[in-house]
Design a protein around this motif. Structure first.
Motif, PDB file in Angstrom:
ATOM      1  N   SER A 240     -28.803 -12.384 -20.556  1.00  0.00           N
ATOM      2  CA  SER A 240     -28.218 -13.729 -20.631  1.00  0.00           C
ATOM      3  C   SER A 240     -29.245 -14.788 -21.003  1.00  0.00           C
ATOM      4  O   SER A 240     -28.886 -15.877 -21.418  1.00  0.00           O
ATOM      5  CB  SER A 240     -27.584 -14.105 -19.294  1.00  0.00           C
ATOM      6  OG  SER A 240     -28.587 -14.457 -18.353  1.00  0.00           O
TER       7      SER A 240
ATOM      8  N   LEU B  37     -30.801 -16.620 -19.115  1.00  0.00           N
ATOM      9  CA  LEU B  37     -30.848 -17.696 -18.128  1.00  0.00           C
ATOM     10  C   LEU B  37     -32.154 -17.668 -17.346  1.00  0.00           C
ATOM     11  O   LEU B  37     -32.599 -18.694 -16.846  1.00  0.00           O
ATOM     12  CB  LEU B  37     -29.661 -17.595 -17.168  1.00  0.00           C
ATOM     13  CG  LEU B  37     -28.318 -18.071 -17.717  1.00  0.00           C
ATOM     14  CD1 LEU B  37     -27.197 -17.720 -16.752  1.00  0.00           C
ATOM     15  CD2 LEU B  37     -28.336 -19.552 -18.003  1.00  0.00           C
ATOM     16  N   THR B  38     -32.768 -16.500 -17.261  1.00  0.00           N
ATOM     17  CA  THR B  38     -34.034 -16.414 -16.535  1.00  0.00           C
ATOM     18  C   THR B  38     -35.131 -17.190 -17.249  1.00  0.00           C
ATOM     19  O   THR B  38     -36.001 -17.759 -16.598  1.00  0.00           O
ATOM     20  CB  THR B  38     -34.471 -14.947 -16.346  1.00  0.00           C
ATOM     21  OG1 THR B  38     -34.460 -14.284 -17.610  1.00  0.00           O
ATOM     22  CG2 THR B  38     -33.550 -14.225 -15.385  1.00  0.00           C
TER      23      THR B  38
ATOM     24  N   GLU C 116     -34.652 -19.994 -18.868  1.00  0.00           N
ATOM     25  CA  GLU C 116     -34.399 -21.377 -18.474  1.00  0.00           C
ATOM     26  C   GLU C 116     -34.889 -21.629 -17.049  1.00  0.00           C
ATOM     27  O   GLU C 116     -35.432 -22.688 -16.756  1.00  0.00           O
ATOM     28  CB  GLU C 116     -32.918 -21.701 -18.573  1.00  0.00           C
ATOM     29  CG  GLU C 116     -32.376 -21.731 -19.982  1.00  0.00           C
ATOM     30  CD  GLU C 116     -30.903 -22.059 -20.015  1.00  0.00           C
ATOM     31  OE1 GLU C 116     -30.447 -22.881 -19.189  1.00  0.00           O
ATOM     32  OE2 GLU C 116     -30.208 -21.487 -20.868  1.00  0.00           O
TER      33      GLU C 116
ATOM     34  N   ILE D 287     -29.046 -23.589 -12.449  1.00  0.00           N
ATOM     35  CA  ILE D 287     -29.213 -22.330 -13.197  1.00  0.00           C
ATOM     36  C   ILE D 287     -28.951 -21.139 -12.280  1.00  0.00           C
ATOM     37  O   ILE D 287     -28.324 -20.155 -12.686  1.00  0.00           O
ATOM     38  CB  ILE D 287     -30.615 -22.261 -13.834  1.00  0.00           C
ATOM     39  CG1 ILE D 287     -30.758 -23.355 -14.895  1.00  0.00           C
ATOM     40  CG2 ILE D 287     -30.860 -20.885 -14.458  1.00  0.00           C
ATOM     41  CD1 ILE D 287     -32.177 -23.565 -15.372  1.00  0.00           C
TER      42      ILE D 287
ATOM     43  N   GLN E 187     -25.330 -20.674 -12.069  1.00  0.00           N
ATOM     44  CA  GLN E 187     -24.840 -20.030 -13.292  1.00  0.00           C
ATOM     45  C   GLN E 187     -25.075 -18.524 -13.241  1.00  0.00           C
ATOM     46  O   GLN E 187     -24.221 -17.731 -13.670  1.00  0.00           O
ATOM     47  CB  GLN E 187     -25.529 -20.621 -14.520  1.00  0.00           C
ATOM     48  CG  GLN E 187     -25.133 -22.043 -14.835  1.00  0.00           C
ATOM     49  CD  GLN E 187     -25.910 -22.569 -16.027  1.00  0.00           C
ATOM     50  OE1 GLN E 187     -25.980 -21.911 -17.061  1.00  0.00           O
ATOM     51  NE2 GLN E 187     -26.503 -23.735 -15.882  1.00  0.00           N
ATOM     52  N   LEU E 188     -26.221 -18.129 -12.708  1.00  0.00           N
ATOM     53  CA  LEU E 188     -26.521 -16.699 -12.569  1.00  0.00           C
ATOM     54  C   LEU E 188     -25.552 -16.032 -11.594  1.00  0.00           C
ATOM     55  O   LEU E 188     -25.094 -14.913 -11.837  1.00  0.00           O
ATOM     56  CB  LEU E 188     -27.965 -16.497 -12.116  1.00  0.00           C
ATOM     57  CG  LEU E 188     -29.025 -16.753 -13.170  1.00  0.00           C
ATOM     58  CD1 LEU E 188     -30.415 -16.786 -12.542  1.00  0.00           C
ATOM     59  CD2 LEU E 188     -28.964 -15.698 -14.264  1.00  0.00           C
TER      60      LEU E 188
END
Length: 108
Positions: free
Chosen positions: A43, A45-46, A48, A61, A64-65
């Motif tokens: 994803s 996201l990590t 970010e 964040i 979101q995870l």
């Protein structure tokens, strides 16, 4: 209980080999946990999360995870949790429908 889900075990980004140099298999709970970690990594996201310095936005964040983890149909909605540890470590926990709790450490 039968093996509903199975996969090849991955450790440190590589296949885990047994004593005969054959890839090890993991099943059910282990397979789901491994899939969740790979879903998080893919994803991005990590990235970010690592780049963000604001505690408020880091919390956003992390939420979101959690929602991403809960998007897996094998996870019970509302049961995922991502807790920040020390030096880039995160503990991911969730409850599966059929196999009980899963937890994994994720280093970013």
């Amino acid at each position: 209980m039968s093996d509903l889900y199975f996969d090849l075990r991955i450790t440190g980004g590589n296949f885990t080999l047994d004593s005969g140099n054959e890839p090890e298999r993991c099943n059910n709970r282990e397979s789901i946990a491994q899939d969740v970690v790979h879903m998080i990594i893919e994803s991005e996201l990590t990235k970010e999360l690592v780049a963000e310095r604001s505690p408020t936005l880091r919390y956003d964040i992390a939420q979101q995870l959690e929602l991403l983890v809960e998007s897996d149909e094998r996870i019970v909605p509302g049961t995922s949790s991502i807790e920040e540890g020390v030096s880039g470590q995160y503990l991911i926990t969730a409850e599966t429908w059929d196999f009980g709790p899963i937890s994994r450490e994720l280093t970013v």
